[in-house]
Design a protein around this motif. Structure first.
Motif, mmCIF file in Angstrom:
data_model
loop_
_atom_site.group_PDB
_atom_site.id
_atom_site.type_symbol
_atom_site.label_atom_id
_atom_site.label_comp_id
_atom_site.label_asym_id
_atom_site.label_seq_id
_atom_site.Cartn_x
_atom_site.Cartn_y
_atom_site.Cartn_z
ATOM 1 N N TYR A 74 0.747 -1.156 -0.160
ATOM 2 C CA TYR A 74 0.013 0.003 0.001
ATOM 3 C C TYR A 74 0.970 1.366 -0.070
ATOM 4 C CZ TYR A 74 -2.941 3.794 1.596
ATOM 5 O OH TYR A 74 -3.580 4.886 1.880
ATOM 6 N N LEU A 124 2.510 1.984 -3.219
ATOM 7 C CA LEU A 124 1.629 2.299 -4.313
ATOM 8 C C LEU A 124 1.301 3.672 -4.259
ATOM 9 C CD1 LEU A 124 -0.811 -0.972 -4.804
ATOM 10 C CD2 LEU A 124 0.787 -0.204 -6.549
ATOM 11 N N THR A 125 1.006 3.993 -3.133
ATOM 12 C CA THR A 125 0.521 5.491 -2.622
ATOM 13 C C THR A 125 1.613 6.476 -3.175
ATOM 14 O OG1 THR A 125 0.904 5.139 -0.387
ATOM 15 C CG2 THR A 125 -1.436 4.845 -1.303
ATOM 16 N N CYS A 157 -4.642 1.620 -5.719
ATOM 17 C CA CYS A 157 -3.885 1.836 -4.422
ATOM 18 C C CYS A 157 -4.682 1.377 -3.129
ATOM 19 C CB CYS A 157 -3.748 3.489 -4.297
ATOM 20 S SG CYS A 157 -2.430 4.078 -5.179
#
Length: 157
Positions: free
Chosen positions: A44, A47-48, A133
């Motif tokens: 996470y 991705l963010t 995301c």
């Protein structure tokens, strides 16, 4: 003598309400669930962070990036810190952190996708990136609802 009895009673009460069963936290299934959750939080975060860098790249090439996109792109990686902290507390047996993590990982993706679906808020590519995301958050939500962690963190009455 009364003070020691009172402290023992307070410690016992705190332990019963604040933590999970230590024996159930140490099972291979529970440890695997915690490992999956920790790894998923890292995914996470990656991705963010990539989404933030995409917004920076789009803005640097002269394309329009609105304040909503900047704000969201900057805040979502910070959520990774919250998820990491809650995951660590949950792995130590905090029932409160477990409940918060369960709630956040269900509500958060719905809110993100829901806002992105409002026409005109953001371009399609940004909405798609945000949807990607939040997939790890859904993975965490599913993992936390597995049998091993439900046994370790029984519902309070």
């Amino acid at each position: 003598m009364k003070t020691n009895a009172k402290n023992t009673q307070q410690n016992t009460t705190t332990t019963k309400t604040a933590t999970a069963d230590p024996a159930l936290l140490d099972t291979p299934a529970a440890q695997a669930a915690f490992a999956t959750t920790r790894t998923t939080v890292k995914v996470y975060a990656a991705l963010t962070t990539a989404a933030l860098l995409a917004v920076v790249a789009v803005a640097a090439t002269g394309h329009m990036v609105n304040p909503f996109m900047w704000t969201r792109a900057a805040l979502l990686p910070l959520i990774a810190l919250l998820l990491h902290r809650l995951t660590a507390s949950t792995a130590r047996g905090s029932h409160r952190a477990f409940e918060r993590l369960r709630t956040i990982t269900v509500v958060f993706p719905i809110a993100i996708v829901g806002v992105d679906l409002i026409p005109g808020v953001c371009p399609w590519w940004y909405a798609a990136l945000q949807a990607l995301c939040v997939l790890p958050a859904l993975r965490i939500a599913v993992t936390l609802r597995g049998a091993a962690l439900r046994a370790a963190f029984p519902k309070k009455r």
